[in-house]
Enzyme design. Structure first.
Site, PDB file in Angstrom:
ATOM      1  N   GLY A  14      10.017   6.427  -1.746  1.00  0.00           N
ATOM      2  CA  GLY A  14      11.358   7.002  -1.843  1.00  0.00           C
ATOM      3  C   GLY A  14      12.367   5.955  -2.269  1.00  0.00           C
ATOM      4  N   SER A  40       7.573   7.295   3.836  1.00  0.00           N
ATOM      5  CA  SER A  40       7.443   7.166   5.286  1.00  0.00           C
ATOM      6  C   SER A  40       8.729   6.621   5.863  1.00  0.00           C
ATOM      7  CB  SER A  40       6.287   6.232   5.643  1.00  0.00           C
ATOM      8  OG  SER A  40       6.286   5.948   7.026  1.00  0.00           O
ATOM      9  N   ILE A  43       8.610   2.869   6.779  1.00  0.00           N
ATOM     10  CA  ILE A  43       8.635   1.810   5.778  1.00  0.00           C
ATOM     11  C   ILE A  43      10.052   1.694   5.228  1.00  0.00           C
ATOM     12  CG2 ILE A  43       7.749   1.023   3.551  1.00  0.00           C
ATOM     13  CD1 ILE A  43       5.184   2.554   4.161  1.00  0.00           C
ATOM     14  N   GLU A  50      23.456  -2.453  -4.496  1.00  0.00           N
ATOM     15  CA  GLU A  50      24.642  -1.625  -4.293  1.00  0.00           C
ATOM     16  C   GLU A  50      25.645  -1.679  -5.440  1.00  0.00           C
ATOM     17  OE1 GLU A  50      25.669  -3.320  -0.500  1.00  0.00           O
ATOM     18  OE2 GLU A  50      24.807  -1.612   0.547  1.00  0.00           O
ATOM     19  N   LYS A  79      33.952  -0.035  -9.961  1.00  0.00           N
ATOM     20  CA  LYS A  79      33.625  -1.385 -10.416  1.00  0.00           C
ATOM     21  C   LYS A  79      33.956  -1.507 -11.899  1.00  0.00           C
ATOM     22  CE  LYS A  79      29.691  -4.467 -11.209  1.00  0.00           C
ATOM     23  NZ  LYS A  79      28.232  -4.646 -11.115  1.00  0.00           N
ATOM     24  N   GLU A 337      23.393  -9.277 -12.873  1.00  0.00           N
ATOM     25  CA  GLU A 337      24.214  -8.385 -13.698  1.00  0.00           C
ATOM     26  C   GLU A 337      24.004  -6.914 -13.322  1.00  0.00           C
ATOM     27  OE1 GLU A 337      26.575  -8.553 -15.927  1.00  0.00           O
ATOM     28  OE2 GLU A 337      26.737 -10.675 -16.472  1.00  0.00           O
TER      29      GLU A 337
END
Length: 495
Positions: A14, A40, A43, A50, A79, A337
């Site tokens: 995921g 899971s 995990i 971010e 940003k 970057e």
């Protein structure tokens, strides 16, 4: 194994990569495919990616994701670029913005007119001719008409995965809880047949997407696709990350602060700040890196410092047999970057454009891998540029970066710009000419000449041209609200 129509997609893992894949496939082809994602809760994910770049705006538009809902759900801020501090030298800073600087002529970029202006004392700083850069410096932001502001986001990666899960499940994707304990392959072809979970369940599929992170359970451990190590060009192999409480208003840019053996990131969200340090373990220990980071954060620390180890590089093939690796399973450059999420999106778009509906073909695989390699090598060169072109001689790390051998492709770009002011680019590269110009100028490369077309302007004409652009930039930025005020009214997250 005869070519088999692709109907069952299994996404292994995921996190950001897995749920971006699920979102792209379910929104586009969900009515014709059975899409399962296996992950899971036990995990964890790396989950520090971010900061993003403007291509995520495009990805969301393709999927018709509502921007305000997405930003509120991920505690996002805007940003406009990345501030590089101490990279060229101590106390020497610049911003690599997402904007277009000045106005180009069809024969030559704006930098040529600016270079002549500097020579004649008619031009101010290169960044004065870019709306996004000046808005970042003044902590201002707003959406402008006709796409007049290029921007990206700072987001909470964990919340982004949850947002995309809800989105994907709305288009039919199914999540299966479980740990992968084995990967089953066909004896005759080596294609993946199924993944076996700790519950004993076997999830069969026609096409498998490996989003298992650095473990690369499918592409690496099962199919044994080799990994090309780039650590001789990208020396950093470790990161330490933590979160702090916000103590001031979020600025609309990522901060990248060079340290003695690496660099520190600071990513402001609505509710907290993401912090971390990327470093080379040959020059600093994990504990020293933690202490350096803790000594240079602002606000109370919310989480334990977490060390992440990585090897910069890339799988030689990211699509092998009936397995496509996406995200960290395919390779990792480093977050300088903010290209990690971009590369996930590009892999998804490329897969959708080349989707093997009637079965996996070697021609598709080869073309997919060719495009992937070309794209990642261009990004690699752009990252190496920051480390290599520096005046810093104050630590062993920076001396090693400044004197290291670099890819021939990057050496050509640097020499071309230094000699002529021109930027070499190929089709479909991520970083535009202005990105290369901003970073090369910022790192200290001054071209020896400018294009002759700039001499067609008299000094008076050139002065009016430059002043007109600068005045327009100043006027536009002056009318923008503060970034904080805009986020508050546009996409404030629920507390």
């Amino acid at each position: 194994m005869t070519r088999k129509r692709i109907q069952k997609i299994v996404i292994a893992g995921g996190g950001t990569a897995g749920w971006m894949v699920a979102a792209g496939l379910s929104r586009t082809l969900g009515k014709t495919l059975d899409i399962k994602l296996v992950e899971s809760d036990e995990i964890g994910t790396v989950g520090v990616g971010e900061a993003t770049i403007p291509t995520l705006v495009t990805f969301h538009r393709l999927l018709e994701i509502n921007e305000q809902e997405f930003m509120a759900a991920t505690q996002g801020t805007f940003k406009l670029g990345i501030g590089f501090e101490n990279w060229r030298g101590l106390n020497q800073n610049y911003i690599h913005s997402f904007g277009t600087t000045g106005k180009d002529h069809w024969t030559a970029g704006f930098q040529h007119f600016w270079l002549k202006g500097r020579e004649r004392n008619l031009a101010s700083d290169y960044g004065d001719y870019c709306v996004e850069l000046k808005a970042a410096e003044q902590n201002r932001f707003a959406h402008l008409p006709r796409g007049g502001m290029n921007y990206a986001f700072h987001i909470d990666a964990g919340l982004y995965a949850k947002f995309l899960r809800r989105y994907s499940e709305g288009y039919g994707a199914k999540r299966i809880e479980g740990k992968i304990v084995n990967v089953l392959t066909h004896d005759d072809t080596g294609f993946i047949k199924a993944i076996r979970l700790d519950s004993g369940a076997e999830i069969e599929g026609d096409l498998f997407i490996d989003c298992t992170g650095f473990r690369a359970l499918l592409i690496g451990q099962t199919l044994r696709e080799p990994y090309e190590d780039w650590s001789h060009w990208l020396p950093c192999d470790s990161a330490v990350a933590l979160q702090t409480e916000s103590v001031g208003e979020a600025v609309p840019y990522t901060r990248s602060i060079a340290r003695d053996a690496g660099w520190q990131w600071r990513i402001p969200l609505q509710h907290r700040v993401g912090n971390g340090m990327v470093y080379c373990s040959r020059y600093i220990s994990d504990e020293q890196a933690k202490q350096t980071l803790l000594a240079n954060v602002e606000g109370p620390v919310r989480t334990e410092a977490r060390v992440i180890k990585f090897k910069p590089g890339q799988r030689r093939q990211t699509w092998l047999k009936n397995c496509v690796a996406v995200g960290l399973a395919s390779g990792f450059i480093e977050p300088l970057e903010s290209t990690s999420i971009h590369l996930i999106g590009r892999s998804i778009i490329r897969l959708l454009q080349m989707f093997p509906s009637e079965g996996v073909s070697q021609a598709d695989i080869e073309e997919f891998n060719r495009q992937t390699v070309a794209e990642i090598e261009h990004i690699r060169d752009f990252i190496v540029l920051h480390y290599h072109v520096t005046d810093r001689q104050d630590t062993p790390f920076w001396n090693a970066c400044r004197t290291m051998d670099i890819p021939a492709s990057l050496r050509h770009r640097i020499e071309l710009f230094r000699e002529t002011g021109r930027v070499f680019r190929t089709t479909n590269e991520l970083f535009a000419e202005n990105s290369w110009v901003q970073v090369m100028l910022g790192q200290g490369i001054t071209p020896k000449q400018y294009h002759q077309v700039a001499d067609l302007m008299s000094d008076a004409e050139l002065s009016r041209f430059l002043e007109g652009i600068k005045s327009q930039v100043e006027s536009t930025v002056r009318q923008l609200p503060s970034h904080h005020a805009y986020v508050e009214q546009y996409c404030k997250a629920n507390s």
